[in-house]
Design a protein around this motif. Structure first.
Motif, mmCIF file in Angstrom:
data_model
loop_
_atom_site.group_PDB
_atom_site.id
_atom_site.type_symbol
_atom_site.label_atom_id
_atom_site.label_comp_id
_atom_site.label_asym_id
_atom_site.label_seq_id
_atom_site.Cartn_x
_atom_site.Cartn_y
_atom_site.Cartn_z
ATOM 1 N N ASN A 31 0.825 -1.192 0.000
ATOM 2 C CA ASN A 31 0.000 0.000 0.000
ATOM 3 C C ASN A 31 0.868 1.255 0.000
ATOM 4 N N GLY A 32 0.217 2.420 -0.005
ATOM 5 C CA GLY A 32 0.992 3.631 0.183
ATOM 6 C C GLY A 32 1.671 3.605 1.538
ATOM 7 N N PHE A 33 0.864 3.418 2.579
ATOM 8 C CA PHE A 33 1.340 3.271 3.955
ATOM 9 C C PHE A 33 0.755 1.981 4.523
ATOM 10 N N THR A 34 1.607 1.129 5.089
ATOM 11 C CA THR A 34 1.172 -0.124 5.692
ATOM 12 C C THR A 34 1.674 -0.172 7.125
ATOM 13 N N PHE A 35 0.753 -0.412 8.068
ATOM 14 C CA PHE A 35 1.098 -0.385 9.492
ATOM 15 C C PHE A 35 0.757 -1.725 10.134
ATOM 16 N N TYR A 36 1.804 -2.460 10.531
ATOM 17 C CA TYR A 36 1.637 -3.755 11.201
ATOM 18 C C TYR A 36 1.822 -3.578 12.705
ATOM 19 N N SER A 37 0.752 -3.747 13.461
ATOM 20 C CA SER A 37 0.748 -3.679 14.929
ATOM 21 C C SER A 37 1.486 -2.442 15.455
ATOM 22 N N VAL A 38 1.205 -1.313 14.846
ATOM 23 C CA VAL A 38 1.812 -0.043 15.246
ATOM 24 C C VAL A 38 1.034 0.545 16.413
ATOM 25 N N GLY A 39 1.749 1.128 17.376
ATOM 26 C CA GLY A 39 1.135 1.565 18.615
ATOM 27 C C GLY A 39 0.785 3.038 18.679
ATOM 28 N N SER A 40 0.070 3.390 19.745
ATOM 29 C CA SER A 40 -0.480 4.732 19.916
ATOM 30 C C SER A 40 0.578 5.791 20.194
ATOM 31 N N GLY A 41 1.817 5.391 20.485
ATOM 32 C CA GLY A 41 2.887 6.364 20.662
ATOM 33 C C GLY A 41 3.413 6.923 19.360
ATOM 34 N N THR A 42 2.945 6.392 18.242
ATOM 35 C CA THR A 42 3.373 6.822 16.909
ATOM 36 C C THR A 42 2.489 7.963 16.422
ATOM 37 N N THR A 43 3.079 8.965 15.793
ATOM 38 C CA THR A 43 2.328 10.092 15.235
ATOM 39 C C THR A 43 2.166 9.912 13.732
ATOM 40 N N LEU A 44 0.912 9.964 13.271
ATOM 41 C CA LEU A 44 0.590 9.927 11.843
ATOM 42 C C LEU A 44 -0.305 11.120 11.558
ATOM 43 N N ASP A 45 0.233 12.132 10.908
ATOM 44 C CA ASP A 45 -0.526 13.373 10.738
ATOM 45 C C ASP A 45 -0.197 14.036 9.402
ATOM 46 N N HIS A 46 -1.231 14.464 8.700
ATOM 47 C CA HIS A 46 -1.092 15.108 7.397
ATOM 48 C C HIS A 46 -0.291 14.220 6.429
ATOM 49 N N LEU A 47 -0.896 13.076 6.118
ATOM 50 C CA LEU A 47 -0.293 12.110 5.212
ATOM 51 C C LEU A 47 -1.117 11.997 3.937
ATOM 52 N N VAL A 48 -0.443 11.733 2.822
ATOM 53 C CA VAL A 48 -1.099 11.559 1.526
ATOM 54 C C VAL A 48 -0.621 10.267 0.899
ATOM 55 N N ALA A 49 -1.563 9.410 0.523
ATOM 56 C CA ALA A 49 -1.274 8.233 -0.294
ATOM 57 C C ALA A 49 -1.850 8.505 -1.674
ATOM 58 N N TYR A 50 -0.977 8.608 -2.677
ATOM 59 C CA TYR A 50 -1.391 9.103 -3.993
ATOM 60 C C TYR A 50 -1.166 8.061 -5.082
ATOM 61 N N LYS A 51 -2.235 7.690 -5.731
ATOM 62 C CA LYS A 51 -2.211 6.832 -6.920
ATOM 63 C C LYS A 51 -1.350 5.587 -6.745
ATOM 64 N N GLY A 52 -1.733 4.780 -5.772
ATOM 65 C CA GLY A 52 -1.102 3.478 -5.590
ATOM 66 C C GLY A 52 -1.948 2.382 -6.214
ATOM 67 N N ALA A 53 -1.365 1.210 -6.386
ATOM 68 C CA ALA A 53 -2.060 0.097 -7.027
ATOM 69 C C ALA A 53 -2.819 -0.779 -6.045
ATOM 70 N N ASP A 54 -2.762 -0.464 -4.750
ATOM 71 C CA ASP A 54 -3.535 -1.215 -3.775
ATOM 72 C C ASP A 54 -4.240 -0.208 -2.864
ATOM 73 N N ASP A 55 -4.224 -0.421 -1.549
ATOM 74 C CA ASP A 55 -4.892 0.513 -0.645
ATOM 75 C C ASP A 55 -4.052 1.765 -0.421
#
Length: 398
Positions: free
Chosen positions: A176-200
């Motif tokens: 995918n554009g971004f794939t997160f496996y068992s990532v925890g709440s201490g991680t910051t994900l903010d203002h992200l763009v996944a653009y024209k990928g072939a999956d999710d």
């Protein structure tokens, strides 16, 4: 005497002017360049620059990699499999800003040209069969799942991933554009763009991380997707625009485990451009939101637009909400664990779709009534345009 004094003053002034010119700021430093390969085994900060990423670059446990604002990282699919992988215990920090995002792109600008950003953690998961660990399907064959809900994989801020979705090695599916496996709440994900990928655009495999201010634009499969008991609680401002190809706006499942994880997302916009077809052009996957395999959650302030029937190559019934299987209906809908409130629907004539003939889905299915409500004033995602959300001069959230 006066003449000498004037001459002295004039000379002094010229000297002072000469000194001041030497204090002018030095030219801004030129962006750095270089090749990024892996594994990365020591902390590394990449200054503002234009880099190339080659291979499946893994950030090892205990290592922090930082990209400064405005950096562009280019991948070339001609070099083979490429991806940026943050292993469990490692951190990735991108210091993008609205005007100077960190951009990961691919030379050919063809969807499905590389593996995107993949992050692993040790937050809890609940995989198929009820297990607490599993092996990734991304080609890395890496174990994920753990007991640390506050795992911190770093901070991704104002970051864009373009043209990802490549199948890596012997992976079971595309990435995918971004794939997160068992990532925890201490991680910051903010203002992200996944653009024209072939999956999710974005996919979560369990974990507790939340994501704010996210754009999924033109991705061939689902805009937002999760499984394995993802339970993020502080998600807001998700915007999806499906164009050319696309399946679900949101595909929500829990790997066939009855649960009370109840992820929460507020302020959601799901739009589908006219003429958009499914990824394979043969599956009934035109719905804005699909729940299956015990998926549930609390969703509010939602705008849904453009989910209508297509006629080529076969007529598909597109709609707003689909419950795919009766188990999900019995446990999650009837159990009161699916809530969708303040939903504004336009250009989408079919609201409820049952995935099976064994049950009928309607507004009356959501008892009590507070589990489903429509609105004409919902705003959906509220995002501020800028360089972070502009590709090739196109404002993604216009």
């Amino acid at each position: 005497m006066k003449t000498k004094f004037f001459a002295l003053a004039l000379a002094t002034g010229l000297f002072l002017n000469s000194c001041s010119s030497s204090d002018d700021p030095t030219p801004a430093p030129q962006p750095a360049t270089g090749e990024i390969t892996g594994p990365i085994t020591a902390n590394k900060t990449y200054a503002l620059g234009n880099y190339t990423l080659k291979g499946i670059v893994k950030i090892n446990e205990g290592v922090t990699v930082t990209f400064e604002a405005g950096s562009t990282i280019t991948i070339d699919k001609a070099t083979g499999d490429n991806a940026l992988v943050v292993l469990k215990g490692a951190k990735l920090i991108t210091k993008g800003t609205a005007d100077k995002p960190v951009v990961f792109t691919e030379k050919s600008k063809v969807p499905g040209s590389w593996g995107g950003i993949i992050m692993y953690g040790d937050a809890p998961v609940k995989v198929a069969g009820g297990g607490s660990t599993s092996t990734s399907e991304d080609g890395n064959n890496t174990s994920y799942g753990g007991t640390n809900p506050t795992h911190n994989g770093g901070s991704l801020v104002y970051t864009r991933v373009e043209y990802a979705g490549s199948k890596l090695a012997d992976g079971q599916k595309e990435n995918n554009g971004f794939t997160f496996y068992s990532v925890g709440s201490g991680t910051t994900l903010d203002h992200l763009v996944a653009y024209k990928g072939a999956d999710d655009g974005f996919e979560f495999f369990g974990g507790t991380v939340s994501m704010t201010n996210a754009i999924s634009y033109g991705n061939y499969d689902d805009s937002f997707d999760w499984q394995d008991g993802w339970q993020g609680q502080a998600n807001t401002n998700w915007y999806a625009y499906q164009v050319d190809k696309g399946n679900y706006g949101m595909e929500i499942e829990a790997s066939s485990n009855n649960n009370a994880f109840f992820p929460k997302v507020t302020n959601i916009t799901l739009k589908r451009a006219a003429g958009t077809v499914t990824e394979e052009q043969k599956e009934i996957q035109l719905d804005a939101i699909q729940f299956k395999k015990e998926g549930n959650g609390d969703y509010s302030n939602i705008v849904i637009d453009g989910y209508v029937s297509q006629t080529s190559p076969t007529a598909f019934n597109g709609g707003v909400l689909q419950i795919l299987d009766k188990v999900t209906y019995d446990h999650q809908v009837a159990g009161g664990k699916i809530k969708l409130n303040n939903v504004k629907i336009t250009n989408s004539p079919i609201t409820f779709i049952s995935g099976q003939a064994t049950f009928t889905l309607s507004a009356a299915s959501f008892v009590p009534a507070t589990n489903w409500s429509t609105s004409t004033t919902a705003t959906g995602a509220t995002l501020t345009p800028g360089a972070w959300a502009t590709v090739d001069g196109v404002n993604l959230i216009k």
